[in-house]
Design a protein around this motif. Sequence first.
Motif, PDB file in Angstrom:
ATOM      1  N   THR A 168       0.750  -1.019   0.049  1.00 30.90           N
ATOM      2  CA  THR A 168      -0.006  -0.036  -0.005  1.00 30.90           C
ATOM      3  C   THR A 168       0.671   1.337  -0.156  1.00 30.90           C
ATOM      4  OG1 THR A 168      -0.108   0.350   2.463  1.00 30.90           O
ATOM      5  CG2 THR A 168      -1.601  -1.337   1.673  1.00 30.90           C
ATOM      6  N   GLU A 169       0.298   2.528  -0.330  1.00 34.29           N
ATOM      7  CA  GLU A 169       0.530   3.660  -0.069  1.00 34.29           C
ATOM      8  C   GLU A 169       0.542   4.060   1.536  1.00 34.29           C
ATOM      9  OE1 GLU A 169       2.272   5.667  -1.968  1.00 34.29           O
ATOM     10  OE2 GLU A 169       1.542   5.220  -3.937  1.00 34.29           O
ATOM     11  N   PRO A 170       1.466   4.840   2.050  1.00 34.09           N
ATOM     12  CA  PRO A 170       1.422   4.912   3.608  1.00 34.09           C
ATOM     13  C   PRO A 170       0.134   5.914   3.949  1.00 34.09           C
ATOM     14  CG  PRO A 170       3.183   6.464   2.577  1.00 34.09           C
ATOM     15  CD  PRO A 170       2.747   5.350   1.667  1.00 34.09           C
ATOM     16  N   ASP A 171      -1.084   5.428   3.638  1.00 37.43           N
ATOM     17  CA  ASP A 171      -2.195   6.171   3.610  1.00 37.43           C
ATOM     18  C   ASP A 171      -2.934   6.064   5.041  1.00 37.43           C
ATOM     19  OD1 ASP A 171      -2.127   7.305   1.357  1.00 37.43           O
ATOM     20  OD2 ASP A 171      -3.423   5.844   0.165  1.00 37.43           O
ATOM     21  N   MET A 172      -2.511   5.168   6.030  1.00 34.49           N
ATOM     22  CA  MET A 172      -3.487   4.949   7.198  1.00 34.49           C
ATOM     23  C   MET A 172      -2.805   5.705   8.292  1.00 34.49           C
ATOM     24  SD  MET A 172      -3.625   0.802   6.472  1.00 34.49           S
ATOM     25  CE  MET A 172      -2.435   1.000   5.189  1.00 34.49           C
ATOM     26  N   ARG A 173      -3.641   6.287   9.225  1.00 40.28           N
ATOM     27  CA  ARG A 173      -3.284   7.244  10.355  1.00 40.28           C
ATOM     28  C   ARG A 173      -3.483   6.738  11.747  1.00 40.28           C
ATOM     29  NH1 ARG A 173      -0.707   8.018   6.772  1.00 40.28           N
ATOM     30  NH2 ARG A 173      -0.626  10.110   5.610  1.00 40.28           N
ATOM     31  N   SER A 174      -3.991   5.458  12.161  1.00 39.12           N
ATOM     32  CA  SER A 174      -3.990   4.941  13.190  1.00 39.12           C
ATOM     33  C   SER A 174      -4.140   3.538  13.163  1.00 39.12           C
ATOM     34  CB  SER A 174      -5.243   5.231  13.638  1.00 39.12           C
ATOM     35  OG  SER A 174      -6.574   4.918  12.968  1.00 39.12           O
ATOM     36  N   SER A 175      -4.015   2.764  14.290  1.00 37.69           N
ATOM     37  CA  SER A 175      -3.839   1.441  14.316  1.00 37.69           C
ATOM     38  C   SER A 175      -5.368   0.860  13.988  1.00 37.69           C
ATOM     39  CB  SER A 175      -3.638   1.040  15.750  1.00 37.69           C
ATOM     40  OG  SER A 175      -4.461   1.099  16.756  1.00 37.69           O
ATOM     41  N   GLU A 176      -6.374   1.583  14.389  1.00 34.05           N
ATOM     42  CA  GLU A 176      -7.799   1.094  13.997  1.00 34.05           C
ATOM     43  C   GLU A 176      -7.836   0.980  12.690  1.00 34.05           C
ATOM     44  OE1 GLU A 176      -7.616   2.935  18.091  1.00 34.05           O
ATOM     45  OE2 GLU A 176      -7.077   3.729  16.018  1.00 34.05           O
ATOM     46  N   GLU A 177      -7.347   1.960  11.701  1.00 33.11           N
ATOM     47  CA  GLU A 177      -7.661   2.176  10.563  1.00 33.11           C
ATOM     48  C   GLU A 177      -6.771   1.081   9.813  1.00 33.11           C
ATOM     49  OE1 GLU A 177      -7.065   5.586   6.921  1.00 33.11           O
ATOM     50  OE2 GLU A 177      -7.092   6.211   9.095  1.00 33.11           O
ATOM     51  N   ALA A 178      -5.551   0.791  10.519  1.00 30.02           N
ATOM     52  CA  ALA A 178      -4.717  -0.366   9.589  1.00 30.02           C
ATOM     53  C   ALA A 178      -5.405  -1.617   9.808  1.00 30.02           C
ATOM     54  CB  ALA A 178      -3.391  -0.361  10.372  1.00 30.02           C
ATOM     55  N   VAL A 179      -5.901  -1.739  11.097  1.00 30.30           N
ATOM     56  CA  VAL A 179      -6.698  -3.407  11.139  1.00 30.30           C
ATOM     57  C   VAL A 179      -7.838  -3.348  10.364  1.00 30.30           C
ATOM     58  CG1 VAL A 179      -7.999  -4.693  12.813  1.00 30.30           C
ATOM     59  CG2 VAL A 179      -5.778  -3.441  13.478  1.00 30.30           C
ATOM     60  N   ALA A 180      -8.712  -2.153   9.930  1.00 33.83           N
ATOM     61  CA  ALA A 180      -9.948  -2.095   9.185  1.00 33.83           C
ATOM     62  C   ALA A 180      -9.460  -2.353   7.813  1.00 33.83           C
ATOM     63  CB  ALA A 180     -10.758  -0.878   9.363  1.00 33.83           C
ATOM     64  N   TYR A 181      -8.294  -1.887   7.400  1.00 37.22           N
ATOM     65  CA  TYR A 181      -7.842  -2.472   5.961  1.00 37.22           C
ATOM     66  C   TYR A 181      -7.173  -3.629   5.874  1.00 37.22           C
ATOM     67  CZ  TYR A 181      -4.192  -2.939   2.769  1.00 37.22           C
ATOM     68  OH  TYR A 181      -3.501  -3.630   1.710  1.00 37.22           O
ATOM     69  N   ALA A 182      -6.614  -4.241   6.921  1.00 38.70           N
ATOM     70  CA  ALA A 182      -6.290  -5.627   6.850  1.00 38.70           C
ATOM     71  C   ALA A 182      -7.294  -6.421   6.726  1.00 38.70           C
ATOM     72  CB  ALA A 182      -5.391  -5.891   8.243  1.00 38.70           C
ATOM     73  N   LYS A 183      -8.547  -6.137   7.618  1.00 42.57           N
ATOM     74  CA  LYS A 183      -9.723  -7.037   7.691  1.00 42.57           C
ATOM     75  C   LYS A 183     -10.360  -7.037   6.125  1.00 42.57           C
ATOM     76  CE  LYS A 183     -10.874  -7.094  12.581  1.00 42.57           C
ATOM     77  NZ  LYS A 183     -11.834  -6.553  13.726  1.00 42.57           N
ATOM     78  N   GLU A 184     -10.471  -5.850   5.554  1.00 43.14           N
ATOM     79  CA  GLU A 184     -11.099  -5.761   4.149  1.00 43.14           C
ATOM     80  C   GLU A 184     -10.363  -6.513   3.315  1.00 43.14           C
ATOM     81  OE1 GLU A 184     -14.214  -4.581   1.729  1.00 43.14           O
ATOM     82  OE2 GLU A 184     -13.936  -4.352   3.818  1.00 43.14           O
ATOM     83  N   LEU A 185      -8.871  -6.778   3.202  1.00 43.37           N
ATOM     84  CA  LEU A 185      -8.268  -7.193   2.298  1.00 43.37           C
ATOM     85  C   LEU A 185      -8.274  -8.610   2.422  1.00 43.37           C
ATOM     86  CD1 LEU A 185      -6.045  -6.927  -0.016  1.00 43.37           C
ATOM     87  CD2 LEU A 185      -4.336  -6.850   1.855  1.00 43.37           C
ATOM     88  N   HIS A 186      -8.230  -9.049   3.839  1.00 44.96           N
ATOM     89  CA  HIS A 186      -8.733 -10.494   4.023  1.00 44.96           C
ATOM     90  C   HIS A 186      -9.935 -10.873   3.483  1.00 44.96           C
ATOM     91  CE1 HIS A 186      -9.575 -13.704   6.524  1.00 44.96           C
ATOM     92  NE2 HIS A 186      -8.389 -14.243   6.563  1.00 44.96           N
ATOM     93  N   LYS A 187     -11.086 -10.113   3.691  1.00 42.14           N
ATOM     94  CA  LYS A 187     -12.233 -10.554   3.141  1.00 42.14           C
ATOM     95  C   LYS A 187     -12.121 -10.662   1.424  1.00 42.14           C
ATOM     96  CE  LYS A 187     -15.379  -7.280   2.375  1.00 42.14           C
ATOM     97  NZ  LYS A 187     -16.526  -6.188   2.591  1.00 42.14           N
ATOM     98  N   ILE A 188     -11.642  -9.963   0.740  1.00 48.10           N
ATOM     99  CA  ILE A 188     -11.290  -9.786  -0.670  1.00 48.10           C
ATOM    100  C   ILE A 188     -10.856 -10.931  -0.979  1.00 48.10           C
ATOM    101  CG2 ILE A 188     -10.561  -8.495  -2.640  1.00 48.10           C
ATOM    102  CD1 ILE A 188     -11.007  -6.053  -1.241  1.00 48.10           C
ATOM    103  N   VAL A 189      -9.595 -11.275  -0.538  1.00 44.51           N
ATOM    104  CA  VAL A 189      -8.724 -12.564  -1.047  1.00 44.51           C
ATOM    105  C   VAL A 189      -9.582 -13.742  -0.881  1.00 44.51           C
ATOM    106  CG1 VAL A 189      -6.581 -11.158  -1.030  1.00 44.51           C
ATOM    107  CG2 VAL A 189      -7.313 -12.698   1.021  1.00 44.51           C
ATOM    108  N   THR A 190     -10.278 -13.609   0.333  1.00 39.51           N
ATOM    109  CA  THR A 190     -11.011 -15.191   0.598  1.00 39.51           C
ATOM    110  C   THR A 190     -12.241 -15.179  -0.207  1.00 39.51           C
ATOM    111  OG1 THR A 190     -11.837 -14.120   2.565  1.00 39.51           O
ATOM    112  CG2 THR A 190     -10.147 -15.488   2.855  1.00 39.51           C
TER     113      THR A 190
END
Length: 489
Positions: A168-190
């Motif tokens: 990714t680009e360095p677009d995230m600004r908090s741990s909450e945002e990072a986790v939400a991104y990771a969960k969304e990516l996890h959802k997409i690949v599965t």
Amino acid sequence: MNPSPTMSAPKLIQGYEVVIGFETHTQLQTNSKIFSRASTAFGAEPNTQASPVDLALPGTLPVMNREAVQCAIKLGLALGSHIAPRSIFARKNYFYPDLPKGYQISQFEIPVVQGGEVSFFLGEEKKTVRLVRAHLEEDAGKSLHEAYQDMSGIDLNRAGTPLLEIVTEPDMRSSEEAVAYAKELHKIVTWIGICDGNMQEGSFRCDANVSVRKPGGPLGTRREIKNLNSFRFMQQAIDYEIRWQIDQIEDGHKIQQATVLFNPDTGETRAMRTKEDSADYRYFPDPDLPPLCVSEQWIEETRARMPELPRKMADRFVADYSLPEYDAVTLTQSPGMASYFEQAAKASGQPKLASNWIMGEVSRRLNTGEMGIEAAPVSAAQLAALIQRIQDGTISNAAARQVFDALWEGEGAEVDALIEAKGLKQMNDTGALEQIIDDVLAANPDNVAQFKAGKDKAFNALVGQAMKASRGKANPAQVNALLKSKLGG
């Protein structure tokens, strides 16, 4: 750095802005490895699935796994990326015990997937993280430390397993945002079936690049937290790293670029080695592999076989069922959840009520039981029948929760039968309700007088008395209407 198109005002911690980028290693669901026919099955005895090709023994040559390329095309289509018609494999040179070749076959200058984005909700705020690339590469082996007292073992079964590294680009600004991104990516690949998403087995491994800076200043020096294999540990590791970096800067120290590991037992990160730059890896084109060519026909054939993507499905739920966007995105967290909603919405004719129940009671029960929607004891058809009985006034919302609990606990399978057995039908007989209300008004003259004096709370008290007198079986809407009629309100 250009700001993310949906980036809001940064959340500051002790006067510092947090900057986070991600590299995610997604293990592809192929039967064989990326450049050999060796099995990718998890859990085999150590070193029983390492072929001569994986070890780069003399005289062996890598051959590209077509299914791995197919997975890359699917990801590119799902993320709105550009799929390169011609990409190059390179050798990434470094020396580590579990890398038998002394180099890793990866992609550097021209990756197969370029650009794209991942959008998700943080609470009810929509966020978008831009992607730099996703490139195909082979996995390394695994060092085993826990099983030996005085030495480490090397298991090369994983060597050569196909990966897509998503950057990714360095677009995230908090741990909450990072986790939400990771969960969304996890959802997409599965969702698109390219990865099983098993974080405990290492199928979905996230590296978080974390730095801090004063608002508006240049990017700080980043430290990379490696191999985060659970969303809970991910947030803990990032939060600790943020605090550690701020403390170091406030104490007058400079942050050194490094690779760090997170220890879940102590809740701390610790430096493993200084972080390399790309020049340290001495990339050069792999002489044994020709350029990877992906035709437009191949892309279009793959597109035609793709499932409906969660983002498209969410848009359809908004259009077809008049759901809020937040509901639609929540209900498309998995194909199973989306299917459950559609069945309940169509059978009940009440999509918003179905959404409320699934996001509320159903999800609460699933979370408590740590189970997926496929294992829910209450079927979509049963939920639809329950919603219909609420809608036609047969039962109240409170009674519906009792029926739902009974269904979940297996006390019965038929909604109507449970309503009868538990005596939960609402009282809809106007004559009987009028008698109850007349008795309540006669027994509560003070509340009647207060209501006529303009005190609305007195009306609520009368409603409560009527509901109590009916043992909760009166239809609240009818009680309200009859009370207002008799009080002249």
